[in-house]
Write a protein that holds these residues in place. Structure first.
Motif, PDB file in Angstrom:
ATOM      1  N   PHE A 160       0.847  -1.195   0.000  1.00  0.00           N
ATOM      2  CA  PHE A 160       0.000   0.000   0.000  1.00  0.00           C
ATOM      3  C   PHE A 160       0.882   1.243   0.000  1.00  0.00           C
ATOM      4  O   PHE A 160       2.010   1.229   0.482  1.00  0.00           O
ATOM      5  CB  PHE A 160      -0.991   0.008   1.174  1.00  0.00           C
ATOM      6  N   TYR A 161       0.341   2.319  -0.577  1.00  0.00           N
ATOM      7  CA  TYR A 161       1.104   3.536  -0.837  1.00  0.00           C
ATOM      8  C   TYR A 161       0.418   4.738  -0.191  1.00  0.00           C
ATOM      9  O   TYR A 161      -0.808   4.856  -0.190  1.00  0.00           O
ATOM     10  CB  TYR A 161       1.211   3.775  -2.344  1.00  0.00           C
ATOM     11  N   TYR A 162       1.236   5.636   0.348  1.00  0.00           N
ATOM     12  CA  TYR A 162       0.712   6.871   0.926  1.00  0.00           C
ATOM     13  C   TYR A 162       1.777   7.956   0.807  1.00  0.00           C
ATOM     14  O   TYR A 162       2.971   7.680   0.690  1.00  0.00           O
ATOM     15  CB  TYR A 162       0.291   6.675   2.385  1.00  0.00           C
ATOM     16  N   LYS A 163       1.336   9.216   0.813  1.00  0.00           N
ATOM     17  CA  LYS A 163       2.232  10.357   0.629  1.00  0.00           C
ATOM     18  C   LYS A 163       2.577  10.964   1.985  1.00  0.00           C
ATOM     19  O   LYS A 163       1.697  11.328   2.763  1.00  0.00           O
ATOM     20  CB  LYS A 163       1.565  11.411  -0.268  1.00  0.00           C
ATOM     21  N   ASP A 164       3.864  11.088   2.244  1.00  0.00           N
ATOM     22  CA  ASP A 164       4.318  11.668   3.510  1.00  0.00           C
ATOM     23  C   ASP A 164       4.301  13.195   3.413  1.00  0.00           C
ATOM     24  O   ASP A 164       4.816  13.770   2.446  1.00  0.00           O
ATOM     25  CB  ASP A 164       5.738  11.185   3.809  1.00  0.00           C
ATOM     26  N   PRO A 165       3.709  13.884   4.402  1.00  0.00           N
ATOM     27  CA  PRO A 165       3.710  15.351   4.390  1.00  0.00           C
ATOM     28  C   PRO A 165       5.133  15.896   4.482  1.00  0.00           C
ATOM     29  O   PRO A 165       5.966  15.358   5.206  1.00  0.00           O
ATOM     30  CB  PRO A 165       2.902  15.718   5.645  1.00  0.00           C
ATOM     31  N   VAL A 166       5.407  16.949   3.742  1.00  0.00           N
ATOM     32  CA  VAL A 166       6.748  17.528   3.708  1.00  0.00           C
ATOM     33  C   VAL A 166       6.992  18.373   4.960  1.00  0.00           C
ATOM     34  O   VAL A 166       6.056  18.879   5.582  1.00  0.00           O
ATOM     35  CB  VAL A 166       6.942  18.374   2.428  1.00  0.00           C
ATOM     36  N   ASP A 167       8.284  18.511   5.327  1.00  0.00           N
ATOM     37  CA  ASP A 167       8.714  19.366   6.431  1.00  0.00           C
ATOM     38  C   ASP A 167       8.072  18.983   7.764  1.00  0.00           C
ATOM     39  O   ASP A 167       7.768  19.844   8.602  1.00  0.00           O
ATOM     40  CB  ASP A 167       8.420  20.846   6.121  1.00  0.00           C
ATOM     41  N   GLU A 168       7.858  17.692   7.957  1.00  0.00           N
ATOM     42  CA  GLU A 168       7.357  17.175   9.229  1.00  0.00           C
ATOM     43  C   GLU A 168       8.116  15.892   9.577  1.00  0.00           C
ATOM     44  O   GLU A 168       8.549  15.165   8.692  1.00  0.00           O
ATOM     45  CB  GLU A 168       5.858  16.837   9.163  1.00  0.00           C
ATOM     46  N   THR A 169       8.289  15.649  10.857  1.00  0.00           N
ATOM     47  CA  THR A 169       8.845  14.378  11.300  1.00  0.00           C
ATOM     48  C   THR A 169       7.690  13.475  11.694  1.00  0.00           C
ATOM     49  O   THR A 169       6.952  13.770  12.637  1.00  0.00           O
ATOM     50  CB  THR A 169       9.790  14.566  12.498  1.00  0.00           C
ATOM     51  N   ASN A 170       7.516  12.374  10.940  1.00  0.00           N
ATOM     52  CA  ASN A 170       6.367  11.501  11.158  1.00  0.00           C
ATOM     53  C   ASN A 170       6.800  10.059  11.375  1.00  0.00           C
ATOM     54  O   ASN A 170       7.807   9.602  10.819  1.00  0.00           O
ATOM     55  CB  ASN A 170       5.418  11.553   9.956  1.00  0.00           C
ATOM     56  N   TYR A 171       6.005   9.358  12.180  1.00  0.00           N
ATOM     57  CA  TYR A 171       6.162   7.931  12.391  1.00  0.00           C
ATOM     58  C   TYR A 171       4.840   7.258  12.038  1.00  0.00           C
ATOM     59  O   TYR A 171       3.773   7.763  12.402  1.00  0.00           O
ATOM     60  CB  TYR A 171       6.527   7.613  13.843  1.00  0.00           C
ATOM     61  N   TYR A 172       4.903   6.136  11.337  1.00  0.00           N
ATOM     62  CA  TYR A 172       3.701   5.438  10.909  1.00  0.00           C
ATOM     63  C   TYR A 172       3.647   4.055  11.543  1.00  0.00           C
ATOM     64  O   TYR A 172       4.588   3.269  11.431  1.00  0.00           O
ATOM     65  CB  TYR A 172       3.663   5.314   9.387  1.00  0.00           C
ATOM     66  N   LEU A 173       2.537   3.752  12.220  1.00  0.00           N
ATOM     67  CA  LEU A 173       2.315   2.433  12.801  1.00  0.00           C
ATOM     68  C   LEU A 173       1.290   1.704  11.948  1.00  0.00           C
ATOM     69  O   LEU A 173       0.129   2.108  11.878  1.00  0.00           O
ATOM     70  CB  LEU A 173       1.817   2.551  14.248  1.00  0.00           C
ATOM     71  N   THR A 174       1.727   0.644  11.277  1.00  0.00           N
ATOM     72  CA  THR A 174       0.846  -0.142  10.413  1.00  0.00           C
ATOM     73  C   THR A 174       0.347  -1.354  11.184  1.00  0.00           C
ATOM     74  O   THR A 174       1.125  -2.085  11.784  1.00  0.00           O
ATOM     75  CB  THR A 174       1.588  -0.612   9.156  1.00  0.00           C
ATOM     76  N   ASP A 175      -0.964  -1.553  11.147  1.00  0.00           N
ATOM     77  CA  ASP A 175      -1.615  -2.629  11.894  1.00  0.00           C
ATOM     78  C   ASP A 175      -2.184  -3.631  10.889  1.00  0.00           C
ATOM     79  O   ASP A 175      -3.110  -3.320  10.144  1.00  0.00           O
ATOM     80  CB  ASP A 175      -2.730  -2.017  12.758  1.00  0.00           C
TER      81      ASP A 175
END
Length: 229
Positions: A160-175
């Motif tokens: 699966f594909y998703y776009k990461d927002p720019v200029d942010e530090t993000n963590y993604y938890l996939t369930d």
């Protein structure tokens, strides 16, 4: 006569060799129990507040238990705790115990980018935690195909594909959830190498090619506060 004796000797040798192989492989299946140290018992507060897309998010559950030795089949539940969450507006949401160790709120109000503070009092101890309810990046598309694994067997692979927002530090938890998984599987992704770009995550199971893979990708907004005290 000599030929018969010779054949009989080979037959016995082959039988003995086969028996040794059976004993050898049987010994490889012995269960080894490690003598692990048992640490101090601690309280575990699992406060996972999830607002799933298309729902009101009113019903939320917080679980309180204790740590247990590795080989225990059960986890001790904690009853009689006082549990509440307050948002930055001063609204209070009380969680009532519905079964041992499980505390439920039925009127929770989730608001994006609002701060929530957790208060727990259990067995004479008090704990707090603060977190912000943030929105999850929506999934753009999901692809499924059959691919060979390292051993040459065919496996189902989901991407699966998703776009990461720019200029942010993000963590993604996939369930990952499926009818053949005893427990959900989780994967944590950091955007350090993908900031502002498309991210793809893959999942496969080499033992279940003949069964339909049910994958629940929760496009949700959630607050997760897990505390081991």
């Amino acid at each position: 006569m000599q030929r018969f004796v010779k054949y009989n000797f080979k037959h016995k040798a082959l039988t003995l060799f086969s028996l040794l192989l059976v004993l050898f492989f049987s010994s490889c299946e012995d269960v080894v129990t490690l003598d692990l140290e048992t640490g101090e018992t601690r309280l575990v507060v699992d406060a996972e507040i999830i607002w799933q897309k298309g729902t009101t998010g009113e019903v939320q559950t917080i679980k309180i238990s204790k740590t247990a030795p590795y080989y225990n089949n059960t986890t001790p539940k904690v009853s009689g705790a006082q549990v509440r969450i307050e948002n930055s507006n001063g609204d209070v949401f009380t969680f009532n115990e519905t079964e041992p160790g499980s505390y439920v709120c039925t009127n929770f109000v989730p608001v994006i980018n609002m701060d929530y503070k957790l208060f727990v009092t259990a067995e004479g101890q008090s704990f707090t935690a603060v977190e912000k309810l943030t929105s999850v990046t929506p999934i753009d598309r999901v692809e499924q195909k059959v691919v060979p694994d390292f051993g040459g067997e065919d496996v189902i692979e989901l991407t699966f594909y998703y776009k990461d927002p720019v200029d942010e530090t993000n963590y993604y938890l996939t369930d990952y959830k499926s009818d053949f998984l005893i427990f959900p599987e989780y994967e944590l992704t950091k955007d350090e190498l993908y900031n502002g770009n498309e991210i793809n995550t893959r999942f496969s199971d080499e033992d279940k090619i003949q069964r339909e893979l049910l994958l629940i990708l929760q496009t949700a907004v959630f607050l997760k506060t897990s505390i081991i005290i």
